[in-house]
Design a protein around this motif. Structure first.
Motif, mmCIF file in Angstrom:
data_model
loop_
_atom_site.group_PDB
_atom_site.id
_atom_site.type_symbol
_atom_site.label_atom_id
_atom_site.label_comp_id
_atom_site.label_asym_id
_atom_site.label_seq_id
_atom_site.Cartn_x
_atom_site.Cartn_y
_atom_site.Cartn_z
ATOM 1 N N CYS A 26 0.828 -1.209 0.000
ATOM 2 C CA CYS A 26 0.000 0.000 0.000
ATOM 3 C C CYS A 26 0.862 1.259 0.000
ATOM 4 O O CYS A 26 0.575 2.218 -0.732
ATOM 5 C CB CYS A 26 -0.940 0.007 1.203
ATOM 6 S SG CYS A 26 -2.300 -1.170 1.065
ATOM 7 N N ILE A 27 1.900 1.254 0.801
ATOM 8 C CA ILE A 27 2.785 2.421 0.853
ATOM 9 C C ILE A 27 3.479 2.613 -0.498
ATOM 10 O O ILE A 27 3.575 3.743 -1.003
ATOM 11 C CB ILE A 27 3.794 2.280 2.014
ATOM 12 C CG1 ILE A 27 3.046 2.372 3.344
ATOM 13 C CG2 ILE A 27 4.891 3.338 1.923
ATOM 14 C CD1 ILE A 27 3.850 1.919 4.545
ATOM 15 N N LEU A 28 3.955 1.533 -1.092
ATOM 16 C CA LEU A 28 4.613 1.635 -2.398
ATOM 17 C C LEU A 28 3.634 2.062 -3.489
ATOM 18 O O LEU A 28 4.000 2.838 -4.387
ATOM 19 C CB LEU A 28 5.281 0.313 -2.763
ATOM 20 C CG LEU A 28 6.499 -0.053 -1.919
ATOM 21 C CD1 LEU A 28 7.004 -1.442 -2.291
ATOM 22 C CD2 LEU A 28 7.601 0.984 -2.060
ATOM 23 N N LEU A 29 2.398 1.575 -3.439
ATOM 24 C CA LEU A 29 1.391 2.020 -4.405
ATOM 25 C C LEU A 29 1.194 3.530 -4.307
ATOM 26 O O LEU A 29 1.092 4.223 -5.331
ATOM 27 C CB LEU A 29 0.063 1.297 -4.162
ATOM 28 C CG LEU A 29 -0.020 -0.153 -4.616
ATOM 29 C CD1 LEU A 29 -1.227 -0.839 -3.997
ATOM 30 C CD2 LEU A 29 -0.052 -0.248 -6.132
ATOM 31 N N ASP A 81 2.432 6.472 -7.049
ATOM 32 C CA ASP A 81 1.218 7.047 -7.629
ATOM 33 C C ASP A 81 0.454 5.993 -8.435
ATOM 34 O O ASP A 81 -0.151 6.287 -9.459
ATOM 35 C CB ASP A 81 1.554 8.264 -8.495
ATOM 36 C CG ASP A 81 0.360 9.182 -8.686
ATOM 37 O OD1 ASP A 81 -0.542 9.193 -7.815
ATOM 38 O OD2 ASP A 81 0.300 9.871 -9.717
ATOM 39 N N ALA A 82 0.534 4.742 -7.965
ATOM 40 C CA ALA A 82 -0.125 3.629 -8.637
ATOM 41 C C ALA A 82 -1.414 3.222 -7.948
ATOM 42 O O ALA A 82 -2.045 2.245 -8.339
ATOM 43 C CB ALA A 82 0.830 2.432 -8.698
ATOM 44 N N MET A 105 -2.508 -7.130 -5.949
ATOM 45 C CA MET A 105 -2.007 -5.782 -5.662
ATOM 46 C C MET A 105 -0.533 -5.655 -6.051
ATOM 47 O O MET A 105 -0.118 -4.653 -6.640
ATOM 48 C CB MET A 105 -2.216 -5.439 -4.184
ATOM 49 C CG MET A 105 -3.668 -5.277 -3.797
ATOM 50 S SD MET A 105 -3.913 -5.036 -2.024
ATOM 51 C CE MET A 105 -3.160 -3.418 -1.799
ATOM 52 N N TRP A 106 0.259 -6.681 -5.729
ATOM 53 C CA TRP A 106 1.688 -6.654 -6.069
ATOM 54 C C TRP A 106 1.883 -6.735 -7.582
ATOM 55 O O TRP A 106 2.780 -6.062 -8.135
ATOM 56 C CB TRP A 106 2.432 -7.786 -5.364
ATOM 57 C CG TRP A 106 2.763 -7.437 -3.942
ATOM 58 C CD1 TRP A 106 2.119 -7.882 -2.821
ATOM 59 C CD2 TRP A 106 3.808 -6.579 -3.485
ATOM 60 N NE1 TRP A 106 2.700 -7.348 -1.700
ATOM 61 C CE2 TRP A 106 3.740 -6.540 -2.076
ATOM 62 C CE3 TRP A 106 4.786 -5.820 -4.125
ATOM 63 C CZ2 TRP A 106 4.621 -5.789 -1.302
ATOM 64 C CZ3 TRP A 106 5.661 -5.062 -3.350
ATOM 65 C CH2 TRP A 106 5.571 -5.048 -1.960
ATOM 66 N N VAL A 107 1.077 -7.523 -8.263
ATOM 67 C CA VAL A 107 1.171 -7.611 -9.721
ATOM 68 C C VAL A 107 0.852 -6.251 -10.340
ATOM 69 O O VAL A 107 1.535 -5.796 -11.261
ATOM 70 C CB VAL A 107 0.260 -8.730 -10.273
ATOM 71 C CG1 VAL A 107 0.095 -8.622 -11.782
ATOM 72 C CG2 VAL A 107 0.806 -10.093 -9.883
ATOM 73 N N TRP A 108 -0.188 -5.593 -9.832
ATOM 74 C CA TRP A 108 -0.534 -4.267 -10.334
ATOM 75 C C TRP A 108 0.635 -3.305 -10.127
ATOM 76 O O TRP A 108 0.986 -2.541 -11.041
ATOM 77 C CB TRP A 108 -1.788 -3.720 -9.671
ATOM 78 C CG TRP A 108 -1.997 -2.265 -10.033
ATOM 79 C CD1 TRP A 108 -1.784 -1.196 -9.247
ATOM 80 C CD2 TRP A 108 -2.390 -1.758 -11.308
ATOM 81 N NE1 TRP A 108 -2.036 -0.035 -9.948
ATOM 82 C CE2 TRP A 108 -2.405 -0.359 -11.224
ATOM 83 C CE3 TRP A 108 -2.732 -2.372 -12.518
ATOM 84 C CZ2 TRP A 108 -2.754 0.454 -12.292
ATOM 85 C CZ3 TRP A 108 -3.067 -1.555 -13.584
ATOM 86 C CH2 TRP A 108 -3.088 -0.159 -13.469
ATOM 87 N N LEU A 109 1.248 -3.322 -8.958
ATOM 88 C CA LEU A 109 2.376 -2.431 -8.696
ATOM 89 C C LEU A 109 3.525 -2.705 -9.667
ATOM 90 O O LEU A 109 4.090 -1.768 -10.252
ATOM 91 C CB LEU A 109 2.862 -2.597 -7.248
ATOM 92 C CG LEU A 109 4.098 -1.771 -6.864
ATOM 93 C CD1 LEU A 109 3.837 -0.274 -7.013
ATOM 94 C CD2 LEU A 109 4.534 -2.120 -5.443
ATOM 95 N N MET A 141 4.985 -0.154 -12.607
ATOM 96 C CA MET A 141 6.379 0.284 -12.711
ATOM 97 C C MET A 141 6.954 -0.032 -14.089
ATOM 98 O O MET A 141 7.781 0.716 -14.601
ATOM 99 C CB MET A 141 7.217 -0.379 -11.615
ATOM 100 C CG MET A 141 6.866 0.140 -10.224
ATOM 101 S SD MET A 141 7.937 -0.426 -8.886
ATOM 102 C CE MET A 141 7.985 -2.160 -9.114
ATOM 103 N N VAL A 142 6.497 -1.103 -14.711
ATOM 104 C CA VAL A 142 6.985 -1.463 -16.048
ATOM 105 C C VAL A 142 6.444 -0.489 -17.097
ATOM 106 O O VAL A 142 7.180 -0.051 -17.983
ATOM 107 C CB VAL A 142 6.608 -2.918 -16.410
ATOM 108 C CG1 VAL A 142 6.819 -3.207 -17.882
ATOM 109 C CG2 VAL A 142 7.394 -3.885 -15.543
ATOM 110 N N ILE A 143 5.158 -0.142 -16.998
ATOM 111 C CA ILE A 143 4.543 0.699 -18.028
ATOM 112 C C ILE A 143 4.755 2.197 -17.785
ATOM 113 O O ILE A 143 4.527 2.989 -18.686
ATOM 114 C CB ILE A 143 3.046 0.393 -18.205
ATOM 115 C CG1 ILE A 143 2.270 0.692 -16.926
ATOM 116 C CG2 ILE A 143 2.845 -1.024 -18.655
ATOM 117 C CD1 ILE A 143 0.755 0.574 -17.053
ATOM 118 N N SER A 144 5.165 2.570 -16.589
ATOM 119 C CA SER A 144 5.339 4.002 -16.300
ATOM 120 C C SER A 144 6.659 4.531 -16.783
ATOM 121 O O SER A 144 7.644 3.930 -16.879
ATOM 122 C CB SER A 144 5.232 4.254 -14.806
ATOM 123 O OG SER A 144 3.908 4.042 -14.407
#
Length: 138
Positions: free
Chosen positions: A73-76, A80-81, A127-131, A135-138
């Motif tokens: 959650c903190i990393l998201l 800004d994910a 949630m981790w997959v989304w993060l 990071m890959v697409i940003s």
């Protein structure tokens, strides 16, 4: 997302942890008053009675998989994910932790507890997959 919506599920989980500490204290105090265990027996917790052992184990469980939840959650937020989907997943994870804890401190029936744990595990994985994808697409 704007604001701190991703942090509300974290606070809800913290409330669960504090509630479990209170329940553990209440159950231990009840057993001390009943004379079923001596106060000194809690020094090393080798003979924790089943009534409080379930709460103690449930409490310990809140510092295993949920640690990854808090970090995610903190990393998201930092990346800004966070969005409506990740906030929704976070709330689902916390709701599953509440359900898991309720079963753990009552019937402790693995037929119900295990699938709820597995569901939380999968929600957190999403949630981790989304993060990672973010990071890959940003």
């Amino acid at each position: 997302m704007t604001g701190y919506q991703i942090f509300w599920p974290l606070l809800a989980h913290v409330a669960l942890v504090y509630g479990l500490y209170a329940l553990l204290g209440l159950r231990r105090a009840k057993m001390l008053r009943a004379g079923s265990i001596a106060k000194s027996d809690y020094r090393e917790n080798r003979d924790e009675p089943a009534e409080s052992l379930a709460v103690k184990n449930c409490l310990a469980n809140q510092f295993e998989l949920p640690v990854l939840f808090h970090v995610c959650c903190i990393l998201l937020y930092i990346a800004d994910a966070d969005n409506i989907v990740t906030v929704g997943l976070a709330w689902i994870f916390v709701a599953l932790r509440y359900a898991h804890a309720a079963i753990h401190v009552t019937s402790n029936d693995l037929r119900y507890r295990s699938p709820i744990f597995a569901a939380g595990y999968l929600v957190l994985a999403a949630m981790w997959v989304w993060l990672a994808a973010w990071m890959v697409i940003s």
